[in-house]
Write a protein that holds these residues in place. Structure first.
Motif, PDB file in Angstrom:
ATOM      1  N   ASP A 190      25.212  47.829  43.277  1.00  0.00           N
ATOM      2  CA  ASP A 190      25.472  48.964  42.393  1.00  0.00           C
ATOM      3  C   ASP A 190      26.909  49.436  42.585  1.00  0.00           C
ATOM      4  OD1 ASP A 190      25.652  51.825  41.531  1.00  0.00           O
ATOM      5  OD2 ASP A 190      23.556  51.502  40.996  1.00  0.00           O
ATOM      6  N   THR A 191      27.700  49.375  41.514  1.00  0.00           N
ATOM      7  CA  THR A 191      29.118  49.720  41.599  1.00  0.00           C
ATOM      8  C   THR A 191      29.344  51.188  41.969  1.00  0.00           C
ATOM      9  OG1 THR A 191      29.185  50.164  39.207  1.00  0.00           O
ATOM     10  CG2 THR A 191      29.784  47.937  39.934  1.00  0.00           C
ATOM     11  N   CYS A 192      28.532  52.083  41.388  1.00  0.00           N
ATOM     12  CA  CYS A 192      28.655  53.518  41.678  1.00  0.00           C
ATOM     13  C   CYS A 192      28.288  53.810  43.131  1.00  0.00           C
ATOM     14  CB  CYS A 192      27.762  54.322  40.734  1.00  0.00           C
ATOM     15  SG  CYS A 192      27.553  56.060  41.178  1.00  0.00           S
TER      16      CYS A 192
ATOM     17  N   GLY B 281      32.109  54.655  49.829  1.00  0.00           N
ATOM     18  CA  GLY B 281      33.414  54.343  50.397  1.00  0.00           C
ATOM     19  C   GLY B 281      33.633  52.865  50.649  1.00  0.00           C
ATOM     20  N   GLN B 282      32.889  52.019  49.940  1.00  0.00           N
ATOM     21  CA  GLN B 282      32.932  50.577  50.198  1.00  0.00           C
ATOM     22  C   GLN B 282      33.920  49.814  49.322  1.00  0.00           C
ATOM     23  OE1 GLN B 282      31.114  49.208  52.856  1.00  0.00           O
ATOM     24  NE2 GLN B 282      30.993  51.410  53.184  1.00  0.00           N
ATOM     25  N   TRP B 283      34.345  50.412  48.223  1.00  0.00           N
ATOM     26  CA  TRP B 283      35.332  49.744  47.363  1.00  0.00           C
ATOM     27  C   TRP B 283      35.958  50.741  46.400  1.00  0.00           C
ATOM     28  CZ3 TRP B 283      35.996  48.583  42.053  1.00  0.00           C
ATOM     29  CH2 TRP B 283      35.057  49.190  41.204  1.00  0.00           C
ATOM     30  N   ASN B 284      37.154  50.402  45.925  1.00  0.00           N
ATOM     31  CA  ASN B 284      37.801  51.086  44.809  1.00  0.00           C
ATOM     32  C   ASN B 284      38.784  50.094  44.176  1.00  0.00           C
ATOM     33  OD1 ASN B 284      39.980  51.037  46.547  1.00  0.00           O
ATOM     34  ND2 ASN B 284      39.890  53.226  47.031  1.00  0.00           N
ATOM     35  N   LEU B 285      39.617  50.561  43.292  1.00  0.00           N
ATOM     36  CA  LEU B 285      40.543  49.660  42.593  1.00  0.00           C
ATOM     37  C   LEU B 285      41.383  48.836  43.565  1.00  0.00           C
ATOM     38  CD1 LEU B 285      41.961  48.659  40.006  1.00  0.00           C
ATOM     39  CD2 LEU B 285      43.435  50.685  40.137  1.00  0.00           C
ATOM     40  N   ASP B 286      41.861  49.486  44.627  1.00  0.00           N
ATOM     41  CA  ASP B 286      42.767  48.812  45.563  1.00  0.00           C
ATOM     42  C   ASP B 286      42.067  47.825  46.492  1.00  0.00           C
ATOM     43  OD1 ASP B 286      44.924  50.245  44.555  1.00  0.00           O
ATOM     44  OD2 ASP B 286      44.597  51.920  45.937  1.00  0.00           O
ATOM     45  N   SER B 287      40.749  47.996  46.680  1.00  0.00           N
ATOM     46  CA  SER B 287      40.056  47.157  47.665  1.00  0.00           C
ATOM     47  C   SER B 287      39.042  46.193  47.046  1.00  0.00           C
ATOM     48  CB  SER B 287      39.356  48.041  48.703  1.00  0.00           C
ATOM     49  OG  SER B 287      38.387  48.874  48.093  1.00  0.00           O
ATOM     50  N   PHE B 288      39.116  45.998  45.723  1.00  0.00           N
ATOM     51  CA  PHE B 288      38.154  45.108  45.064  1.00  0.00           C
ATOM     52  C   PHE B 288      38.203  43.694  45.636  1.00  0.00           C
ATOM     53  CE2 PHE B 288      37.103  41.903  41.864  1.00  0.00           C
ATOM     54  CZ  PHE B 288      35.812  42.297  41.516  1.00  0.00           C
TER      55      PHE B 288
ATOM     56  N   LEU C 292      36.465  43.430  48.848  1.00  0.00           N
ATOM     57  CA  LEU C 292      35.010  43.489  48.660  1.00  0.00           C
ATOM     58  C   LEU C 292      34.461  42.108  48.337  1.00  0.00           C
ATOM     59  CD1 LEU C 292      32.325  45.130  48.123  1.00  0.00           C
ATOM     60  CD2 LEU C 292      33.052  45.187  45.732  1.00  0.00           C
ATOM     61  N   ILE C 293      35.084  41.415  47.398  1.00  0.00           N
ATOM     62  CA  ILE C 293      34.616  40.080  47.019  1.00  0.00           C
ATOM     63  C   ILE C 293      34.747  39.108  48.191  1.00  0.00           C
ATOM     64  CG2 ILE C 293      34.980  38.121  45.474  1.00  0.00           C
ATOM     65  CD1 ILE C 293      33.709  40.582  44.129  1.00  0.00           C
ATOM     66  N   GLU C 294      35.818  39.232  48.937  1.00  0.00           N
ATOM     67  CA  GLU C 294      36.015  38.361  50.101  1.00  0.00           C
ATOM     68  C   GLU C 294      34.917  38.592  51.131  1.00  0.00           C
ATOM     69  OE1 GLU C 294      37.051  35.340  52.048  1.00  0.00           O
ATOM     70  OE2 GLU C 294      38.118  35.832  50.202  1.00  0.00           O
ATOM     71  N   GLU C 295      34.545  39.866  51.342  1.00  0.00           N
ATOM     72  CA  GLU C 295      33.461  40.174  52.289  1.00  0.00           C
ATOM     73  C   GLU C 295      32.130  39.619  51.785  1.00  0.00           C
ATOM     74  OE1 GLU C 295      31.487  43.869  54.816  1.00  0.00           O
ATOM     75  OE2 GLU C 295      32.684  44.322  53.038  1.00  0.00           O
TER      76      GLU C 295
ATOM     77  N   GLU D  39      39.626  50.486  34.551  1.00  0.00           N
ATOM     78  CA  GLU D  39      40.491  49.447  35.126  1.00  0.00           C
ATOM     79  C   GLU D  39      39.827  48.802  36.338  1.00  0.00           C
ATOM     80  OE1 GLU D  39      44.952  48.796  37.051  1.00  0.00           O
ATOM     81  OE2 GLU D  39      44.334  50.795  36.388  1.00  0.00           O
ATOM     82  N   ALA D  40      39.276  49.633  37.212  1.00  0.00           N
ATOM     83  CA  ALA D  40      38.615  49.110  38.413  1.00  0.00           C
ATOM     84  C   ALA D  40      37.319  48.394  38.058  1.00  0.00           C
ATOM     85  CB  ALA D  40      38.339  50.249  39.397  1.00  0.00           C
ATOM     86  N   LEU D  41      36.523  48.979  37.184  1.00  0.00           N
ATOM     87  CA  LEU D  41      35.227  48.383  36.830  1.00  0.00           C
ATOM     88  C   LEU D  41      35.390  47.075  36.065  1.00  0.00           C
ATOM     89  CD1 LEU D  41      33.298  51.647  35.952  1.00  0.00           C
ATOM     90  CD2 LEU D  41      32.641  49.997  37.706  1.00  0.00           C
ATOM     91  N   ALA D  42      36.466  46.947  35.298  1.00  0.00           N
ATOM     92  CA  ALA D  42      36.705  45.714  34.544  1.00  0.00           C
ATOM     93  C   ALA D  42      36.852  44.509  35.461  1.00  0.00           C
ATOM     94  CB  ALA D  42      37.952  45.864  33.678  1.00  0.00           C
ATOM     95  N   LYS D  43      37.253  44.739  36.697  1.00  0.00           N
ATOM     96  CA  LYS D  43      37.440  43.644  37.651  1.00  0.00           C
ATOM     97  C   LYS D  43      36.131  42.879  37.893  1.00  0.00           C
ATOM     98  CE  LYS D  43      41.554  45.227  40.083  1.00  0.00           C
ATOM     99  NZ  LYS D  43      42.327  43.974  39.876  1.00  0.00           N
TER     100      LYS D  43
END
Length: 277
Positions: free
Chosen positions: A175-177, A183-190, A193-196, A236-240
């Motif tokens: 769940d993105t929300c 505190g697990q992801w945002n635009l800068d840490s996407f 997140l995928i790498e983890e 912008e962040a969610l589009a990723k």
């Protein structure tokens, strides 16, 4: 990637699939029963069979969601028994509906501590899954961390899955929300997140995405869904998620707040636009 939304199944699965087609949904989610109750539900097999036929005809992917009020970490024996019975039934309903998975919320330790809550959740999962051998995976959903919720992080979710006797029967719903609020992801840490997700093996067992913006700020630990682009996460962040090559095989399901399901048609169109860039 199949983009869709949550749809009511109150009038039966066949009607829900018809609604999905009207909304332009390529995937959708339904509750297995009343989300605020655990009363047993008898499946209308004729309706289920008709619904499954329509799903196949339109190549639509279905995800089921179990009631909110189950707690797989409850210290109370009677509540654990009710939770086990309810979720086993949810898995059978999801199978009758032709769903790929049944989403369940992680446990709450209700003051007993994370170590106890995690151990109890693993025990409950084992008791559930020893009673179900069908094709539907039980999907653990990450939480925002409200109150005493467990399952905020990719690492903790993998630890829970790997501690069970039946890890092959368990998948994940991201769940993105919830992850943003935790505190697990945002635009800068996407990308991190995928790498983890990749390095832990989480991605291999990820079955669907709940796609929601957040009314609450980053790391607020508040579960408050918002329409896409109207909240704290932003388009912008969610589009990723929509353009990430590693996620293209997944159904993406909107659970954003609407007064009428018809509103989802426009939001689904918007997601397709975001995906195109």
């Amino acid at each position: 990637m199949k983009i869709g939304c949550h749809i009511s199944v109150a009038k039966g699965l066949e009607k829900a699939v018809q609604q999905a087609v009207l909304l332009g949904a390529e995937s959708f989610q339904v509750f297995t029963k009343n989300p605020r109750g655990l009363k047993p539900k008898k499946v209308n097999q004729v309706d289920a069979d008709n619904g499954v036929s329509l799903l196949q005809k339109h190549d639509i992917t279905l995800v089921c969601h179990t009631p909110y009020i189950t707690n797989m970490s409850t210290p109370k024996e009677d509540l654990q028994e009710v939770t086990i019975r309810s979720i086993v039934e949810d898995l059978h309903i999801a199978e009758a509906y032709g769903a790929i998975g049944a989403v369940v919320h992680c446990g709450k330790h209700v003051g007993e501590g994370e170590e106890y809550g995690t151990k109890r959740m693993v025990e409950t999962l084992d008791l559930i899954l020893e009673q179900y051998d069908g094709p539907v995976k039980l999907l653990l959903e990450n939480t925002a961390g409200q109150g005493t919720e467990l399952g905020l992080t990719i690492k903790s979710l993998m630890e829970i899955r790997n501690a069970t006797k039946f890890p092959e029967k368990i998948g994940f719903c991201f769940d993105t929300c919830h992850a943003f609020a935790a505190g697990q992801w945002n635009l800068d840490s996407f990308d991190q997140l995928i790498e983890e997700m990749k390095s832990t093996g989480y991605l291999d067992s990820l079955v669907c995405i709940h796609y929601n913006d957040s009314k609450a700020p980053f790391d607020s630990h508040k579960d408050r869904h918002e329409k896409i682009g109207k909240g704290e996460i932003g388009s912008e962040a969610l589009a990723k998620f929509l353009t990430c090559p590693d996620l293209q095989h997944l159904p993406v399901v909107l659970e954003t707040p609407v007064d009428d399901e018809k509103e989802y048609a426009e939001e689904i169109k918007y997601l397709h636009e975001l995906r195109q860039g």
